[in-house]
Design a protein around this motif. Structure first.
Motif, PDB file in Angstrom:
ATOM      1  N   PHE A  98       0.821  -1.211   0.000  1.00  0.00           N
ATOM      2  CA  PHE A  98       0.000   0.000   0.000  1.00  0.00           C
ATOM      3  C   PHE A  98       0.856   1.262   0.000  1.00  0.00           C
ATOM      4  O   PHE A  98       0.492   2.277   0.607  1.00  0.00           O
ATOM      5  N   GLY A  99       1.991   1.211  -0.674  1.00  0.00           N
ATOM      6  CA  GLY A  99       2.899   2.355  -0.700  1.00  0.00           C
ATOM      7  C   GLY A  99       2.986   3.042  -2.050  1.00  0.00           C
ATOM      8  O   GLY A  99       3.778   3.962  -2.222  1.00  0.00           O
ATOM      9  N   ARG A 100       2.197   2.615  -3.018  1.00  0.00           N
ATOM     10  CA  ARG A 100       2.199   3.179  -4.374  1.00  0.00           C
ATOM     11  C   ARG A 100       3.589   3.141  -5.020  1.00  0.00           C
ATOM     12  O   ARG A 100       3.919   3.980  -5.868  1.00  0.00           O
ATOM     13  N   ALA A 101       4.390   2.179  -4.603  1.00  0.00           N
ATOM     14  CA  ALA A 101       5.723   2.051  -5.188  1.00  0.00           C
ATOM     15  C   ALA A 101       5.640   1.695  -6.662  1.00  0.00           C
ATOM     16  O   ALA A 101       6.508   2.083  -7.454  1.00  0.00           O
ATOM     17  N   GLY A 102       4.605   0.961  -7.057  1.00  0.00           N
ATOM     18  CA  GLY A 102       4.468   0.565  -8.457  1.00  0.00           C
ATOM     19  C   GLY A 102       4.426   1.759  -9.385  1.00  0.00           C
ATOM     20  O   GLY A 102       5.063   1.760 -10.452  1.00  0.00           O
ATOM     21  N   GLU A 103       3.688   2.795  -8.998  1.00  0.00           N
ATOM     22  CA  GLU A 103       3.585   3.991  -9.837  1.00  0.00           C
ATOM     23  C   GLU A 103       4.923   4.718  -9.916  1.00  0.00           C
ATOM     24  O   GLU A 103       5.310   5.231 -10.978  1.00  0.00           O
ATOM     25  N   GLU A 104       5.637   4.778  -8.791  1.00  0.00           N
ATOM     26  CA  GLU A 104       6.923   5.484  -8.769  1.00  0.00           C
ATOM     27  C   GLU A 104       7.982   4.708  -9.561  1.00  0.00           C
ATOM     28  O   GLU A 104       8.786   5.301 -10.290  1.00  0.00           O
ATOM     29  N   MET A 105       7.981   3.383  -9.432  1.00  0.00           N
ATOM     30  CA  MET A 105       8.933   2.583 -10.211  1.00  0.00           C
ATOM     31  C   MET A 105       8.662   2.714 -11.701  1.00  0.00           C
ATOM     32  O   MET A 105       9.598   2.807 -12.507  1.00  0.00           O
ATOM     33  N   ALA A 106       7.400   2.734 -12.088  1.00  0.00           N
ATOM     34  CA  ALA A 106       7.062   2.881 -13.513  1.00  0.00           C
ATOM     35  C   ALA A 106       7.559   4.219 -14.046  1.00  0.00           C
ATOM     36  O   ALA A 106       8.105   4.299 -15.157  1.00  0.00           O
ATOM     37  N   ALA A 107       7.395   5.284 -13.265  1.00  0.00           N
ATOM     38  CA  ALA A 107       7.852   6.607 -13.696  1.00  0.00           C
ATOM     39  C   ALA A 107       9.367   6.642 -13.841  1.00  0.00           C
ATOM     40  O   ALA A 107       9.897   7.226 -14.805  1.00  0.00           O
ATOM     41  N   LEU A 108      10.071   6.021 -12.903  1.00  0.00           N
ATOM     42  CA  LEU A 108      11.534   6.002 -12.960  1.00  0.00           C
ATOM     43  C   LEU A 108      12.024   5.155 -14.127  1.00  0.00           C
ATOM     44  O   LEU A 108      12.992   5.521 -14.815  1.00  0.00           O
ATOM     45  N   ARG A 109      11.365   4.025 -14.374  1.00  0.00           N
ATOM     46  CA  ARG A 109      11.737   3.186 -15.524  1.00  0.00           C
ATOM     47  C   ARG A 109      11.560   3.948 -16.824  1.00  0.00           C
ATOM     48  O   ARG A 109      12.423   3.939 -17.700  1.00  0.00           O
ATOM     49  N   ASP A 110      10.402   4.608 -16.948  1.00  0.00           N
ATOM     50  CA  ASP A 110      10.116   5.345 -18.181  1.00  0.00           C
ATOM     51  C   ASP A 110      11.127   6.460 -18.409  1.00  0.00           C
ATOM     52  O   ASP A 110      11.441   6.806 -19.552  1.00  0.00           O
ATOM     53  N   ALA A 111      11.654   7.021 -17.312  1.00  0.00           N
ATOM     54  CA  ALA A 111      12.612   8.124 -17.423  1.00  0.00           C
ATOM     55  C   ALA A 111      14.049   7.636 -17.536  1.00  0.00           C
ATOM     56  O   ALA A 111      14.971   8.447 -17.676  1.00  0.00           O
ATOM     57  N   GLY A 112      14.264   6.315 -17.451  1.00  0.00           N
ATOM     58  CA  GLY A 112      15.601   5.761 -17.558  1.00  0.00           C
ATOM     59  C   GLY A 112      16.478   6.013 -16.346  1.00  0.00           C
ATOM     60  O   GLY A 112      17.707   6.070 -16.464  1.00  0.00           O
ATOM     61  N   ILE A 113      15.877   6.161 -15.184  1.00  0.00           N
ATOM     62  CA  ILE A 113      16.621   6.430 -13.951  1.00  0.00           C
ATOM     63  C   ILE A 113      16.721   5.138 -13.144  1.00  0.00           C
ATOM     64  O   ILE A 113      15.715   4.446 -12.932  1.00  0.00           O
TER      65      ILE A 113
END
Length: 482
Positions: A318-333
């Protein structure tokens, strides 16, 4: 009785720390029992040639020496046995025998240590954190060996177990760095990134080939620092439940982006000069939206920052890590995830409650109370009816609806319930009852901290000595309010 009068002047060391070269040299330990075994084990961490002198070694010393290839000279001690030694340890456990060994060593101009007799010592053995070739030595000049061990344990926790491997890899790059990078800022930046960035993370993961590739790339790029984000679980609140890896990352972070529920004591475990950004997100008080947090992490990563995204509990629960990981992946970070102790486990520990219990419950459900607000009963409700233990996060405000829906679905009103406010903290409060009592939780206006509710037959195995019955707690609150 002596008096303690500390001086306000800067303290001076009576024993100055040095590292003695012992590779290939003889170190002599004289003794038969525990004292000799302790020093033999200590010196076995070095590349010295160990010689234990004991006419009648005790069984534990003899067994350890045989298992570890250490020679025991089984004869009565005599001074000639010290002649070629670099260091000597007098570890007989008897004052007269130790004093004789000390006198003999000094006559041969050999530095000597008498175990637990600081007045006879030429040098003291430190409490040692061994990450060969890196070593951290803690000494108290014999005044407080237990204190030295306590400090050693804390330092040991802070340092990666793979630090020695990383240091060896660094040695292989030293000549190239000196040739290719100028002294000063560029060289310091390279080594800082080498020891704290992607190369270090690859070494920690046991991937030496990737570590070499990232180190070589860093050298080609002249120390340019790529950004990195660590999604770190802060645990349920108590700072000593933070993992060792989480603590190390906090100490390395340039920026700490933290949730509102993370206590200041946990945030303070990071670098003092790290930038701190509150990301908010608790009920009724959202300082940043999730899309804003995602954008912030990407921006910091592109800026070359080393970021810790500090989340209460575990990032993946329940930490919304999935959304943050997706954003970082998309940005190549690049990013990593560091687990934390989730609130359900902390609440169960506070109650001494077995979340699974042989013959009673063999499965678990983690959910939020909001899962029961829709018209359709969620799939996990059937698991609860079949005996699973259910941990409900953030469910105080709709406790009545949770109880009503589960009872309507077929779960017995007598099913045991445990409730914890501020799990793991000194300010925690514990309540117990049944599913039928759970609606009273919704009326508890005095519960201002995060609340965890655990439901199921396994709850009956908890320790209720330090908890209050839900219905009694409500009656008491109503009496106070009148």
């Amino acid at each position: 009785m002596s008096t303690f009068n500390p001086s306000i002047a800067p303290a001076r060391l009576n024993a100055f720390p040095i590292f003695a070269k012992v590779e290939g040299r003889v170190v002599v330990i004289v003794g038969d029992g525990d004292e000799a075994l302790a020093k033999t084990r200590l010196m076995a961490q070095s590349s010295a040639e160990l010689r234990v002198i004991s006419a009648a070694p005790e069984a534990e010393l003899a067994d350890w020496a045989e298992a570890n290839g250490v020679a025991i000279v089984r004869q009565a001690y005599e001074p000639a046995l010290l002649t070629d030694a670099a260091l000597v340890f007098a570890a007989t456990g008897e004052l007269d025998r130790d004093a004789a060994v000390v006198a003999d060593a000094r006559s041969l101009k050999i530095a000597v240590n008498a175990v637990d007799r600081p007045e006879l010592c030429d040098f003291f053995t430190p409490a040692l954190v061994n990450r060969a070739p890196v070593a951290v030595a803690i000494g108290t000049e014999g005044a407080g060996p237990v204190l030295a061990q306590m400090i050693r344990a804390r330092i040991d926790q802070m340092l990666s177990p793979q630090l020695g491997v990383l240091a060896q890899l660094a040695a292989s790059y030293r000549d190239a760095v000196e040739k290719l990078l100028p002294k000063g800022v560029a060289r310091r930046r390279f080594w800082k990134e080498f020891f704290t960035g992607e190369t270090a993370r690859n070494v920690d993961a046991g991937d030496l080939s990737s570590a070499r590739r990232t180190a070589s790339r860093l050298l080609r790029e002249r120390g340019a620092v790529p950004g990195h984000v660590a999604l770190v679980g802060a645990g349920p609140g108590a700072e000593d439940l933070l993992t060792l890896r989480a603590h190390r990352l906090l100490m390395e972070a340039d920026v700490i982006v933290h949730d509102a529920l993370v206590p200041e004591a946990v945030i303070a475990m990071g670098r003092r000069d790290a930038e701190r950004i509150a990301a908010g997100k608790r009920k009724g008080c959202h300082s940043k939206t999730q899309s804003e947090i995602n954008a912030l992490l990407v921006e910091l990563g592109h800026a070359g920052k080393r970021v810790v995204r500090l989340k209460s509990g575990d990032p993946l629960v329940f930490g919304r890590a999935g959304e943050e990981m997706a954003a970082l992946r998309d940005a190549g970070i690049s990013y990593e995830v560091v687990p934390g102790v989730t609130a359900a486990f902390a609440a169960a520990a506070d109650f001494e409650l077995p979340l699974t219990l042989r013959g009673v419950s063999s499965s678990m459900v983690f959910t939020t109370g909001h899962d029961l607000k829709g018209a359709t009963l969620p799939d996990w409700a059937r698991l609860a009816i079949d005996g699973a233990t259910v941990a409900v996060y953030m469910g105080r405000s709709i406790a009545a609806e949770v109880a009503e829906r589960l009872i309507a679905a077929g779960l017995s009103p007598d099913t045991a319930v445990a409730v914890v406010e501020n799990a793991s903290l000194k300010s925690k409060r514990l309540f117990h009852g049944t599913l039928a009592d759970l609606p009273s939780l919704q009326e508890r206006t005095d519960l201002t901290g995060p609340v965890m509710t655990i439901i199921g037959d396994a709850v009956a195995g908890a320790n209720f000595d330090r908890s209050t019955a839900l219905y009694r707690a409500l009656a008491f609150q109503e009496e106070i309010s009148r």
